[in-house]
Enzyme design. Sequence first.
Site, mmCIF file in Angstrom:
data_model
loop_
_atom_site.group_PDB
_atom_site.id
_atom_site.type_symbol
_atom_site.label_atom_id
_atom_site.label_comp_id
_atom_site.label_asym_id
_atom_site.label_seq_id
_atom_site.Cartn_x
_atom_site.Cartn_y
_atom_site.Cartn_z
ATOM 1 N N GLU B 10 11.132 34.686 -43.541
ATOM 2 C CA GLU B 10 10.380 33.559 -42.965
ATOM 3 C C GLU B 10 10.625 33.539 -41.463
ATOM 4 O OE1 GLU B 10 12.326 30.010 -44.511
ATOM 5 O OE2 GLU B 10 13.547 31.399 -45.672
ATOM 6 N N ASP B 90 6.241 24.170 -40.085
ATOM 7 C CA ASP B 90 7.596 23.753 -40.438
ATOM 8 C C ASP B 90 8.211 23.122 -39.195
ATOM 9 O OD1 ASP B 90 9.773 23.354 -42.029
ATOM 10 O OD2 ASP B 90 10.610 25.353 -41.721
ATOM 11 N N GLU B 95 4.890 28.655 -39.136
ATOM 12 C CA GLU B 95 5.816 29.558 -39.836
ATOM 13 C C GLU B 95 5.048 30.456 -40.787
ATOM 14 O OE1 GLU B 95 9.471 27.947 -41.211
ATOM 15 O OE2 GLU B 95 9.680 29.366 -42.861
ATOM 16 N N ASN B 154 15.569 36.390 -47.084
ATOM 17 C CA ASN B 154 15.877 35.912 -48.433
ATOM 18 C C ASN B 154 15.984 37.090 -49.383
ATOM 19 O OD1 ASN B 154 15.438 32.837 -48.126
ATOM 20 N ND2 ASN B 154 13.704 33.792 -47.083
ATOM 21 N N ARG B 235 19.899 33.022 -54.805
ATOM 22 C CA ARG B 235 19.220 33.400 -53.570
ATOM 23 C C ARG B 235 20.255 33.526 -52.477
ATOM 24 N NH1 ARG B 235 15.246 29.062 -50.756
ATOM 25 N NH2 ARG B 235 14.704 30.090 -48.799
ATOM 26 N N HIS B 237 20.324 33.333 -48.706
ATOM 27 C CA HIS B 237 19.479 32.847 -47.608
ATOM 28 C C HIS B 237 20.231 33.176 -46.322
ATOM 29 C CE1 HIS B 237 17.613 29.156 -45.444
ATOM 30 N NE2 HIS B 237 16.643 30.007 -45.638
#
Lengths: 68, 497
Positions: B10, B90, B95, B154, B235, B237
């Site tokens: 992202e 965002d 984004e 991610n 996950r 991140h």
Amino acid sequence: MSDSGSQRRREDVDREEREEDAPQEAASSTARDEELLDDVDELLDEIDDVLETNAEEFVRGYVQKGGE
Amino acid sequence: MTTPKFVGVETEYGIAVDGPTEVNAVLASSLVVGAYRRSGRRDVRWDHTDEHPMRDARSPEPDDAYEPSIDDELGLANTVLTNGARFYVDHAHPEYSTPECTNARDLVVWDKAGEWVLRNAAARAADTLPQGSRVLVHKNNTDGKGAAYGTHENYLVDRQVPFGHLTRLLLPFFVSRTLYVGAGRIGSELDESVGFQLSQRADFFEVEVGLETTLKRPLMNTRDEPHADPQRYRRLHVINGDANLCEVATYLKVGTMLLILDMIEDGELTDVPELADPVSAFHAFSHDVTCRGRVRLADGGEASAVELQRHYLDACQRYVKQREIVDPTTLDVLQRWQQVLDLVDDDPRQLAGIVDWATKLELLEGYRRRHDLPWTHDRMKMVDLQYHDVRLESGLYHRLVERGRVERLVGDDEVAAAVHTPPVDTRAWFRGECIRRFGEDVVAAGWDSLVLDVGGESLQRVPMMEPGRGTRELTGALLEEVTTAAELVARLAGDEG
């Protein structure tokens, strides 16, 4: 902007100085090095061309909010 | 290797409007995202049903407290693209979240496609503003004035791997990978004597581990929201990396992680150097353009960033040999990783044209010499900023590409295709293809669901909990056979029954 004129003059002076230096550099460089230098010079010329004309104002006004 | 690998990145883009009217960043971001929607089409909303951004990897019992969907409440623009990506507002940034990819090369292609989307969307947004307005979008991570915004990687990781184990094994890797992940910046939030540093984001990190992303930023973020079966996956991140324009940088950023995570899952990476102070090491490595500096280890020794990276590289090389891995992308990642470290050992300036920080530094030094400017001069800062401008004609990165001074890995034709089409080997394919084929009937989409309006009393939600399903191989024939979303839902219900 008030100081852009003086910057332009300084760039012109820089360019003249470079041109004066060029023959000396060429004498001591191989053809390959010369090409690279020319390329860098052209690149810097291009930056001068495409860089925001109001750089000072733009940079000062560039305020982002935090994100994530 | 025990668990299939999926990765998505992202990126929050910097945004500025230049023109006769003042436009705030939230509105500008909404205009950019809104401008990209297909005319006459409604937006595909985001399905927040399974979102739990406050779920913490460290707590044994997930906290299911009510979590408002902030962007929906504020009515901020959101859309899901036919390439499977999410494109939305965002905070105060546009984004782009790539679709799920299975390998580093694909990730580069769909990350680049995001730059194309932003470039196109910003141009369209400018057309909606008074004449003379420009909407400028930068793929960067800081304004140089105290604000940072994110590029988050991610990765899905086997749930069996304990989070504390990941933290211990990854912290030394994270702080030293700046050698190729750093996008470079003038100045520092922490040290006035720093003219230029490797990382855009390092200075904004304050703690080793935590859930936050906007304050007290942690090197190891604990957000545990897999958007997939939580019994099988956790996950990871990763919030400490920079946004990259150089393809090799994105490729290595993701490729090295995928390989290291495989090793961790297989129990083949157990012993790594322990840093005395990971956060200060992250800052110190970033501030050192010579890349020769060493930081303290917990055992009293010292290590440079290259030495730490070589520890991981050596382990990966042994692992690939032992397991007889022949995947060409994995082998190519290893070779390029080694090449980058060898170049740093020889002279880090040789990384110019390969990774962002060194490419930008070479540019800045040339410009500085030509005009005899101090690092802090606004025109130097303008070069720094404009490096990240997504426009081909004025973004300095793109001017370097045009001159053949930056190494490319993927073709423009591939990227052009990826703007519209999803990767074929993840559920992104099903998401993107459904939106392309039945866009009018797709009410909402999430990473793990599609919500379809097929004309009945209630909306139909198609769960997509397994990222490895919904591929072209598994659903391509079905999608070819049906002509409406209603038929698709009926067939899916039939197949399951």
